[in-house]
Scaffold this motif. Structure first.
Motif, short mmCIF file in Angstrom:
data_model
loop_
_atom_site.label_atom_id
_atom_site.label_comp_id
_atom_site.label_asym_id
_atom_site.label_seq_id
_atom_site.Cartn_x
_atom_site.Cartn_y
_atom_site.Cartn_z
N VAL A 595 89.12 35.52 72.84
CA VAL A 595 88.23 36.13 71.85
C VAL A 595 86.82 36.29 72.39
N ASP A 596 86.33 35.31 73.13
CA ASP A 596 84.96 35.36 73.63
C ASP A 596 84.73 36.51 74.60
N ARG A 597 85.79 37.01 75.24
CA ARG A 597 85.63 38.09 76.21
C ARG A 597 85.53 39.46 75.56
N LEU A 598 85.92 39.56 74.30
CA LEU A 598 85.94 40.86 73.64
C LEU A 598 84.52 41.40 73.45
N GLN A 599 84.32 42.64 73.89
CA GLN A 599 83.01 43.29 73.78
C GLN A 599 83.07 44.58 72.97
N ARG A 600 84.25 45.02 72.63
CA ARG A 600 84.41 46.33 71.99
C ARG A 600 84.91 46.17 70.55
N PRO A 601 84.62 47.14 69.70
CA PRO A 601 85.09 47.07 68.31
C PRO A 601 86.60 47.23 68.20
N VAL A 602 87.15 46.57 67.18
CA VAL A 602 88.60 46.54 67.00
C VAL A 602 88.93 46.82 65.53
N LEU A 603 89.95 47.64 65.31
CA LEU A 603 90.54 47.84 63.99
C LEU A 603 91.93 47.23 64.00
N LEU A 604 92.20 46.32 63.06
CA LEU A 604 93.50 45.67 62.94
C LEU A 604 94.16 46.09 61.63
N VAL A 605 95.48 46.29 61.68
CA VAL A 605 96.27 46.63 60.49
C VAL A 605 97.49 45.71 60.48
N ALA A 606 97.77 45.09 59.33
CA ALA A 606 98.88 44.15 59.23
C ALA A 606 99.60 44.32 57.90
N GLY A 607 100.84 43.81 57.84
CA GLY A 607 101.65 43.90 56.63
C GLY A 607 102.13 42.54 56.17
N GLY A 608 102.07 42.30 54.87
CA GLY A 608 102.48 41.02 54.33
C GLY A 608 103.97 40.77 54.40
N GLU A 609 104.78 41.84 54.52
CA GLU A 609 106.23 41.70 54.58
C GLU A 609 106.77 41.92 56.00
N ASP A 610 105.90 41.81 56.99
CA ASP A 610 106.31 42.01 58.38
C ASP A 610 107.15 40.82 58.84
N ARG A 611 108.38 41.09 59.31
CA ARG A 611 109.27 40.04 59.78
C ARG A 611 109.33 39.97 61.30
N ARG A 612 108.55 40.78 61.97
CA ARG A 612 108.53 40.75 63.44
C ARG A 612 107.23 40.19 63.97
N VAL A 613 106.13 40.55 63.35
CA VAL A 613 104.82 40.02 63.73
C VAL A 613 104.23 39.38 62.47
N GLY A 614 104.17 38.06 62.46
CA GLY A 614 103.73 37.35 61.27
C GLY A 614 102.30 37.67 60.88
N LEU A 615 102.08 37.85 59.59
CA LEU A 615 100.74 38.16 59.09
C LEU A 615 99.74 37.07 59.44
N ALA A 616 100.18 35.82 59.41
CA ALA A 616 99.26 34.71 59.66
C ALA A 616 98.60 34.82 61.03
N GLY A 617 99.37 35.24 62.04
CA GLY A 617 98.79 35.36 63.38
C GLY A 617 97.72 36.42 63.47
N VAL A 618 97.94 37.56 62.81
CA VAL A 618 96.94 38.63 62.83
C VAL A 618 95.69 38.21 62.07
N VAL A 619 95.88 37.56 60.92
CA VAL A 619 94.73 37.11 60.13
C VAL A 619 93.93 36.06 60.89
N GLU A 620 94.64 35.14 61.57
CA GLU A 620 93.93 34.13 62.36
C GLU A 620 93.09 34.78 63.45
N TYR A 621 93.67 35.77 64.13
CA TYR A 621 92.93 36.45 65.19
C TYR A 621 91.69 37.15 64.61
N ALA A 622 91.86 37.83 63.47
CA ALA A 622 90.72 38.50 62.84
C ALA A 622 89.64 37.50 62.45
N ALA A 623 90.07 36.34 61.93
CA ALA A 623 89.10 35.32 61.54
C ALA A 623 88.33 34.79 62.74
#
Length: 693
Positions: A595-623
């Motif tokens: 995370v500390d290396r990121l210098q560019r803006p990011v847009l993230l999109v996630a789904g609460g019913e995603d069974r392949r990529v868990g929502l919790a992981g995307v939300v943690e990364y965004a946080a």
């Protein structure tokens, strides 16, 4: 840094990248470079496209599935209408189709071998409807996780029956597997029982099993069966393929395989274990995409390839003559055929194009060699109704297949989309890696690429190593290096090569993708911010290794529809999730750990019913990004799955992508959202960043 740098300022960097690309290239790339030069000139000379409404470019067709009966006299299709799915039937002898069902949960159709029964498959059950002669309708089998049953195929040895595979015992501890015949009244007959998992089977005309594919100690085996005695013919690693297709006249099996080779091809497997090649890609770059078989004897009649160009090959002289007629009448389209056999039989011809989101179907009469239009897809708008706007094909981008050399010399493939009437060197460039990663871009319509091209972006779609469609060696060449390693370098190598060819403004390059493509987008802005100025990541795994382990804990990874367990299959691709050192390496190279290396803006999109990529992981990364004061926007649709959700969810993603790329790359601003879309964004945009509607 100016978003509108002059061509003179860009030229020194382009010259440097051109020199690097030339050093890495070999004479074999000369033809591809020549094709690229012609393409750039041709597209620049075309009339500029009008700016099309976002919804028009995102529209999708209403046909879920369509099937021709084996006798070529009837066509049935499932059509989406609003919140319902309808079943329609067209009898060739009649003038108009008729609706059989106003609402059905079915997702797929099949015909019985005699063409008198229509089979409707949903996630939960299999139903049969009589469409000719006496009969009725009803549920003939339960399907899905709860029933431990899956439909294998129509039983071609019987007039009207299907073959099911059933598991006895639990997913984790199966005791036996059964091949079961079920007729249209639901009557069951056990055809074969095995202690090993049954994957596929071919039956003789008398209804006995001739060939069987099963799992043996985490490997796939094909056995020939004679008088109930099974003899192993082929046993191979699950990373190879050998799919049973039909029985030849001499008792051998038609197969689609890459055993004893690299590219998937059509072959005939003898009962002694010898493979006799029938057809492979003449250009030696593509796997077989599909095989079109005779509906009666199941012999291969046509073979399609779609890894670089959409090509269709006939396997005998008569069919080649028919194919020539179809090509003359439907020039420029990707053709898919369903064959009818018998007196007055028709063929169903599906025509599609990378420049049209909607497909068309025609009926071809082999006797008279005439073609008539049957059906044209109705576009579905975000509310589930019919959209009135037709996409003007001449105004849309035409993809060019590319071949370039990576920095280690491997030839790689992909596609380029350009807006008509523009100078490619002046355009912002968006790189779109595909998901998977075991997948590949094909020459077909893609709404995101067409949307971006219509908004004035050049779009580059790399099929990096690890992609399917180009042979087993191409897949395994990834070497499980899915962090900030060889696979990601393929994407950056291709981007720099393309810039060196005069495509795109080096100061305005973004990267966008979904699933693994989203992970790659995050890797791009994290580790190569000099190249990529912005990332859009839809349902991305912030840590690829963690997501693989998470999926393996999901029962879907052991679903009855697969041949071997996902863990076994991953090991065949070189990934061992039990290897702590390998998983630690993937984590250390992940966007989540950097995370500390990121210098560019990011847009993230996630789904609460995603069974392949868990929502919790995307939300943690965004946080973590938010806490580190990184520029991040996050959209979460609680109802959406991995495929993106409802039509309005798809349009919201497109709007945010347009807004993000406009802001960071200086592209065209998006049209303002209407009230419904604005409400959706306010409800689901958890971290708006600078994208608040």
């Amino acid at each position: 840094m100016s978003l509108l740098s002059s061509g003179a300022c860009r030229r020194p960097w382009a010259s440097l990248w051109l020199a690097v690309a030339m050093l890495a290239s070999a004479p074999a790339s000369a033809a591809a470079d020549t094709a690229l030069v012609r393409y750039l000139a041709t597209e620049r000379a075309r009339a500029p496209s009008p700016v099309l409404p976002r919804g028009v470019l995102l529209q999708r067709g209403s046909i879920i599935d369509i099937r021709l009966s084996p006798d070529g006299r009837r066509v049935a299709w499932l059509r989406e209408r609003g919140e319902h799915q309808e079943l329609w039937l067209h009898v060739v002898a009649d003038r108009e189709p008729r609706r059989l069902l106003a609402d059905t949960a079915a997702q797929a159709l099949d015909w019985s071998h005699d063409g008198r029964w229509l089979l409707l498959r949903s996630a939960r059950d299999l139903q049969a409807i009589a469409v000719a002669g006496q009969g009725g309708s009803g549920r003939i089998a339960a399907l899905g996780d709860g029933s431990a049953t899956a439909m294998l195929d129509v039983d071609h040895s019987q007039p009207a029956a299907v073959l099911l595979v059933e598991r006895e015992g639990t997913v984790a501890a199966p005791r036996a597997w059964r091949l079961v015949r079920v007729d249209m009244r639901g009557r069951r007959t056990v055809v074969w029982q095995d202690r090993q998992r049954i994957v596929d089977a071919l039956l003789r005309d008398d209804g006995t099993v001739a060939w069987l594919q099963r799992v043996e100690a985490d490997r796939l085996a094909i056995v020939a069966i004679d008088r109930a005695v099974a003899t192993q013919v082929v046993r191979h690693d699950p990373s190879r393929r050998c799919a049973l297709r039909g029985i030849a006249a001499d008792g051998s099996a038609w197969v689609r395989t890459d055993v004893d080779g690299d590219l998937a091809r059509v072959a005939r497997l003898s009962r002694e274990g010898r493979l006799h090649d029938v057809h492979a890609d003449p250009d030696r770059v593509a796997d077989v995409d599909s095989i079109i078989e005779d509906p009666v004897d199941r012999r291969p009649r046509f073979v399609a390839y779609r890894s670089t160009a959409a090509t269709l090959h006939a396997l005998d002289r008569d069919d080649a003559a028919h194919l020539a007629v179809l090509r003359s009448k439907l020039a420029g389209g990707d053709l898919a055929l369903q064959l009818g056999v018998g007196r007055e039989a028709r063929w169903l011809v599906e025509a599609s194009s990378p420049q049209n989101p909607l497909r068309r179907w025609h009926l071809y009469d082999p006797a008279s060699r005439t073609l008539s239009t049957l059906l044209e897809e109705t576009p579905v708008d975000r509310r589930g109704g019919s959209a009135a706007v037709v996409v003007p094909e001449a105004s849309l981008a035409r993809p060019l297949p590319l071949t370039w050399k990576a920095s280690d010399g491997r030839a790689l493939h992909g596609f380029l989309w350009l807006p008509p009437g523009r100078d490619a060197a002046e355009l912002p460039l968006v790189v779109v890696p595909h998901g998977g990663p075991w997948n590949h871009w094909k020459p077909e319509y893609r709404s995101l690429s067409q949307l971006l091209a219509n908004r004035g972006y050049a779009v580059f779609e790399p099929n990096f190593r690890g992609s399917t469609g180009h042979g087993r060696d191409y897949v395994l060449a990834a070497g499980a290096d899915f962090g900030n390693g060889r696979v990601q370098r393929d994407i950056t190598d291709g981007t720099r090569w393309l810039l060196a060819q005069g495509v795109g403004d080096p100061d305005r390059v973004g990267i966008a993708g979904a699933s693994f493509g989203g992970y790659s987008a995050l890797l791009g802005v994290t580790f190569t911010p000099d190249l990529f100025k912005v990332a859009v990541a839809t349902v991305p795994p912030p840590d690829f290794g963690w997501v693989l382990r998470w999926v393996l804990r999901n029962p879907e990874a052991l679903d009855i529809g697969g041949a071997v367990s996902m863990e076994t299959w991953l090991r065949g691709q070189g990934i061992d999730v039990a290897d702590a050192q390998a998983m630690a390496r993937l984590h250390a190279q992940s966007p989540l750990a950097n995370v500390d290396r990121l210098q560019r803006p990011v847009l993230l999109v996630a789904g609460g019913e995603d069974r392949r990529v868990g929502l919790a992981g995307v939300v943690e990364y965004a946080a973590r990004l938010e806490l580190a004061n990184k520029e991040v926007a996050l959209l979460v649709d609680a109802q959406a799955g991995h495929d993106g959700g409802s039509p309005i969810a798809r349009e919201a993603r497109a709007y945010l992508i347009e807004a993000m790329l406009h802001r960071e790359l200086g592209g065209m601003p998006p049209a303002s959202p209407d009230p419904e879309l604005r409400r959706y964004l306010r409800r689901n945009l958890r971290l708006p960043g600078a994208l608040a509607p």
